[in-house]
Enzyme design. Structure first.
Site, short mmCIF file in Angstrom:
data_model
loop_
_atom_site.label_atom_id
_atom_site.label_comp_id
_atom_site.label_asym_id
_atom_site.label_seq_id
_atom_site.Cartn_x
_atom_site.Cartn_y
_atom_site.Cartn_z
N CYS A 1 0.81 -1.23 0.00
CA CYS A 1 0.00 0.00 0.00
C CYS A 1 0.84 1.27 0.00
CB CYS A 1 -0.95 -0.01 1.19
SG CYS A 1 -0.16 -0.38 2.77
N HIS B 1 -2.99 6.48 4.38
CA HIS B 1 -1.57 6.62 4.70
C HIS B 1 -1.06 7.97 4.20
CE1 HIS B 1 -1.70 2.56 5.90
NE2 HIS B 1 -1.02 1.97 4.94
#
Length: 339
Positions: A129, A243
C-alpha cells in the site's frame, strides 16, 4: 460489451469488502461473481449489485471457469491457492506479499507500468500500500527529470494492519474517552492510541523493517529502474484510514517546484492540493473513501545545492493502496484485451 466471471478470495476481510465495492462502483463488466473465504466465513451473505451473494469455501479448483480472481487472503493462503487458479487459466491479482518480488511475476500499478501485464502472466502481484501511492507520484517526475534517490517517511493508518488494527485503536480510544484503563496492545507492539510506533513488520539484519525494504525493492521493480536508491522509515500512527508520506527526491536533471506541480496536474491518478496560503494540503481526513492520490506541500529542498525536491502524499490505503489498484489492474487487462 464482453462481461467476465469474477471471484474475490478473502471476500469477508477489510480489503475484500472494498474490492467488492470497487467492482460495483466502477461498473466493472461482471457476468457473475463468486465470493470466497475460509471455512469460518462460509454461508455469510454479502451484497453485490443489490443482491445477496453467499460466501463459498475457497478451494484449489475455485478458479475453474473464472476469468479474473482478486485475492486478499494473506500470503500463506495465496501461496496455497493462487497457483491453482492461474493454472486453470484464471488471471489472479493478488494483494498479499507472496509474489511481489518473484522475477517473472508482474508487480503492477496501472498508472506506472501497465506494459508489464501480459497474456501469459496469469499471476499478478498488487504492490504494498505505501509503495503504490508513492510510485504514482514518482512516475511523472522520473519521466521528466530521472530520480536518483528517494528518502521517504510514512505515517501509516491502523487499517493497514487489517480489522484487528482498527478494532485495537477503537477500543483504546474508547477506554481513554471513558476514563477507563486502556486495553493492553495485541495487534501492535505498544499502545497505538495517542502514540506513534516506528516499527511496521519485523526488523531485518540491516536495521530496516520488512515494510521499509518492501518500499525499496518494490519501487525499483515497478519503476523498472534498479538505479533508484530508496531509504524508507515506516511509522504506524493512530489514524483509522489513509496513509501519509513525506517524500524527498534527488533528480538527475533540475526540476523546480512549479514544474513538479505542472507534472502532477497532468498525471493520471493524482490530485494536486497545494495551496498553503489558504491552508489547503492533503490529509487523511480528506482522502478516506476517495479514489485518488493527493499531493501537496511541494517545495525545493533549501538544504542542498543538489536537485532536491520534497512533497507530501496522502491516499486511502484500502482503496488505491489495495482494492482500487487491484480492480484497476483488472480494468487494464480488459482495456488492453489481455483477458
Amino acid at each position: 460489451m464482453k462481461r467476465y466471471k469474477v471471484a474475490v478470495a478473502g471476500a469477508t476481510g477489510a480489503v475484500g469488502n472494498e474490492m467488492i465495492k470497487m467492482l460495483e462502483s466502477r461498473k466493472f463488466p461482471v457476468e457473475s461473481i463468486k465470493l470466497l473465504a475460509s471455512e469460518r466465513s462460509v454461508g455469510k451473505k454479502l451484497i453485490y449489485d443489490g443482491k445477496e451473494i453467499e460466501v463459498e469455501l475457497l478451494t484449489k479448483d475455485g478458479g475453474k471457469g473464472v476469468d479474473i480472481a482478486l485475492f486478499s487472503a494473506g500470503a500463506t493462503v495465496s501461496k496455497e491457492f493462487a497457483p491453482s487458479f492461474a493454472a486453470d487459466g484464471c488471471f489472479v491479482i493478488d494483494n498479499s506479499s507472496a509474489w511481489r518480488m518473484e522475477k517473472d511475476i508482474p508487480l503492477v500499478v496501472p498508472e506506472v507500468n501497465p506494459h508489464d501485464l501480459k497474456k501469459d502472466k496469469k499471476l499478478i502481484a498488487n504492490p504494498n500500500c505505501s509503495t503504490i501511492q508513492m510510485v504514482v507520484a514518482l512516475k511523472p517526475l522520473h519521466d521528466a527529470a530521472k530520480i536518483k534517490r528517494v528518502i521517504v517517511s510514512t505515517y501509516q493508518s491502523v487499517s493497514g494492519a487489517g480489522q484487528r488494527g482498527i478494532d485495537e485503536l477503537t477500543a483504546q480510544a474508547k477506554a481513554w474517552a471513558e476514563d477507563k484503563e486502556i486495553p493492553a496492545p495485541n495487534k501492535f507492539q505498544y499502545q497505538i492510541a495517542f502514540n506513534l510506533i516506528p516499527q511496521i513488520d519485523v526488523f531485518t539484519d540491516n536495521g530496516y523493517t520488512k515494510e521499509e525494504m518492501k518500499m525499496t525493492n518494490e519501487t525499483k521493480k515497478i519503476m523498472g529502474d534498479d538505479s533508484i536508491e530508496v531509504s524508507a522509515t515506516c511509522i504506524r500512527v493512530p489514524v483509522f484510514r489513509s496513509h501519509s508520506e513525506n517524500v524527498w527526491i534527488e533528480t538527475e536533471k533540475p526540476l523546480s517546484a512549479a514544474q513538479a506541480k505542472e507534472l502532477f496536474v497532468k498525471a493520471d491518478g493524482i490530485q494536486l492540493l497545494d495551496e498553503p496560503e489558504s491552508k489547503k494540503y492533503p490529509m487523511p481526513l480528506f482522502a478516506e473513501g476517495m479514489q485518488t492520490t493527493y499531493v501537496g506541500r511541494i517545495r525545493q529542498d533549501i538544504s542542498t545545492k543538489a536537485n532536491g525536491l520534497t512533497f507530501w502524499i496522502v491516499s486511502d490505503n484500502l482503496l488505491k493502496g489495495a482494492a482500487l489498484n487491484a480492480v484497476q489492474i483488472a480494468e487494464t487487462l480488459v482495456k488492453n484485451e489481455i483477458v
